[in-house]
Design a protein around this motif. Sequence first.
Motif, mmCIF file in Angstrom:
data_model
loop_
_atom_site.group_PDB
_atom_site.id
_atom_site.type_symbol
_atom_site.label_atom_id
_atom_site.label_comp_id
_atom_site.label_asym_id
_atom_site.label_seq_id
_atom_site.Cartn_x
_atom_site.Cartn_y
_atom_site.Cartn_z
ATOM 1 N N VAL A 115 0.836 -1.207 0.000
ATOM 2 C CA VAL A 115 0.000 0.000 0.000
ATOM 3 C C VAL A 115 0.870 1.255 0.000
ATOM 4 O O VAL A 115 0.610 2.208 -0.749
ATOM 5 C CB VAL A 115 -0.948 0.010 1.223
ATOM 6 N N GLY A 119 0.624 3.016 -3.349
ATOM 7 C CA GLY A 119 -0.332 4.090 -3.060
ATOM 8 C C GLY A 119 0.279 5.467 -3.105
ATOM 9 O O GLY A 119 -0.357 6.430 -3.568
ATOM 10 N N ALA A 137 -8.214 5.676 -3.256
ATOM 11 C CA ALA A 137 -7.718 5.173 -1.972
ATOM 12 C C ALA A 137 -8.329 3.806 -1.648
ATOM 13 O O ALA A 137 -7.639 2.904 -1.159
ATOM 14 C CB ALA A 137 -8.035 6.164 -0.861
ATOM 15 N N CYS A 141 -5.971 0.504 -1.140
ATOM 16 C CA CYS A 141 -6.026 -0.078 0.208
ATOM 17 C C CYS A 141 -6.474 -1.533 0.135
ATOM 18 O O CYS A 141 -5.921 -2.404 0.816
ATOM 19 C CB CYS A 141 -6.987 0.732 1.079
ATOM 20 N N ILE A 370 -8.277 -4.517 6.256
ATOM 21 C CA ILE A 370 -9.064 -3.363 5.779
ATOM 22 C C ILE A 370 -10.341 -3.183 6.598
ATOM 23 O O ILE A 370 -11.291 -2.549 6.155
ATOM 24 C CB ILE A 370 -9.404 -3.494 4.278
ATOM 25 N N ASN A 377 -3.850 -1.632 6.929
ATOM 26 C CA ASN A 377 -3.870 -0.973 5.614
ATOM 27 C C ASN A 377 -4.640 0.349 5.648
ATOM 28 O O ASN A 377 -4.329 1.271 4.896
ATOM 29 C CB ASN A 377 -4.485 -1.903 4.567
ATOM 30 N N LEU A 378 -5.639 0.433 6.505
ATOM 31 C CA LEU A 378 -6.412 1.672 6.633
ATOM 32 C C LEU A 378 -5.523 2.805 7.125
ATOM 33 O O LEU A 378 -5.574 3.929 6.607
ATOM 34 C CB LEU A 378 -7.586 1.467 7.603
ATOM 35 N N THR A 381 -2.961 3.794 4.371
ATOM 36 C CA THR A 381 -3.627 4.581 3.318
ATOM 37 C C THR A 381 -3.914 5.988 3.806
ATOM 38 O O THR A 381 -3.742 6.966 3.064
ATOM 39 C CB THR A 381 -4.943 3.894 2.882
ATOM 40 N N VAL A 392 -11.318 7.009 4.924
ATOM 41 C CA VAL A 392 -10.690 5.844 4.299
ATOM 42 C C VAL A 392 -11.562 4.603 4.513
ATOM 43 O O VAL A 392 -11.748 3.804 3.591
ATOM 44 C CB VAL A 392 -9.273 5.605 4.872
ATOM 45 N N VAL A 396 -13.195 2.191 1.554
ATOM 46 C CA VAL A 396 -12.870 0.766 1.424
ATOM 47 C C VAL A 396 -14.109 -0.116 1.551
ATOM 48 O O VAL A 396 -14.160 -1.213 0.979
ATOM 49 C CB VAL A 396 -11.821 0.370 2.492
#
Length: 426
Positions: A115, A119, A137, A141, A370, A377-378, A381, A392, A396
């Motif tokens: 990510v 990202g 995003a 993510c 997520i 990952n949240l 991101t 975020v 997702v």
Amino acid sequence: MTIAFLFVALFALMFIGIPVAISLGLSGAMTILMFSNDSVRSLAIKLFETSEHYTLMAIPFFLLAGAFMTTGGVAHRLIDFANACVGHIKGGLAISAILACMLFAALCGSSPATVAAVGSIVIAGMVRSGYKQDFAAGIVCNAGTLGILIPPSIVMVVYATATETSVGKLFMAGVVPGLLLGVFLMVTIYIIAHIKDMPSLPRASFAEVVRTGRRAIWGLLLIVIILGGIYSGMFTPTEAAAMAAVYAAFVAIFIHKDMTFRQCPKVIVEAGKLSVVLMFIIANAMLFAHVLTTEQIPQSITAWVVDQGFSPIEFLIVVNIVLLVAGTFMEPSAIILILAPILFPIAMQLGIDPIHLGIIMVVNMEIGLITPPTGLNLFVTSAVTGMPLTRVVRAVSPWLLVMLGFLILVTYVPFISLGLPEFLGM
């Protein structure tokens, strides 16, 4: 009584804000002191044994390789190659982001690293091309979770360590599910892109595809070195990880020349910090698992499940629910180390292949990455985009449906995970 105290202590410590790793170690230590005949010295011995585990040595090397590739510009070249290949399709920039995540996942073995590397470049480019930041995003993510499904995977190494299964076979079992999930996400984006009339890039010429492919070839060769070396028998997964780290450093410094020797200490220190954090979690989780084993807790739970007459289908439903809930609160490696020793013997008793169970657990861990409140990952991101965490999470959320659908497919179609290893005679 012992199992009740162990888990009550664990969740009580986590509830009052003590970090997961320390909670695991403290709950295990308190259980030994209060209920076990083991001496306190067994705690120190178990922690020391964890640091000696040969397979776990692959983790810091994969993290170091990922750090060199992220700093050394490999991610940027992979993204350019992905754009040249599929950027002209409707929603092509979003599809190329998925492809870039798949390629980088095959290099580093870590979802947060995927990510961060992809990202930090792709999301800004998608926004400039007319995509909404939330959409960009959400895609990155979500696709970043492929970092632990497409081999090599740090989480797979942890599962193999906890259950004493083959790392090589587990890696190969992750190839088809990883590619299939990537295709699922691409098809979803393609459909959404046509409905919402999303932008696409101009079609790249064949010469442009060749040029970007040539620039990305050194990164792509790392996939061949890691997987080819393991399956040809040239070296073990741990040795492959060490080779990956050396190769990534060589490419970054001497081939791409995106790094200098002066930057190396900083990159090594950053990778070292991540390794220490992860290995500390693993050491404490192994101590927790040691308490489970010495107190015969997995065997007791296995006997209870068998007595209840659960079928494999019913058992896997329970497994998925437990893992999805655990994934919202804990780090994937800790979950694997706590639950794998419990679930593994039950699965064996019910005739479920341990490699299939491993892939199911990894896909659940992907979803956990997520899922709020602790989805790693949240947070990555959010840091990369500067977006608030709540925003975020909303970005997702729609992609969770795709992930859940894929989880059901992998759970009840074992051939997806086991077909390739069986075809290769592993």
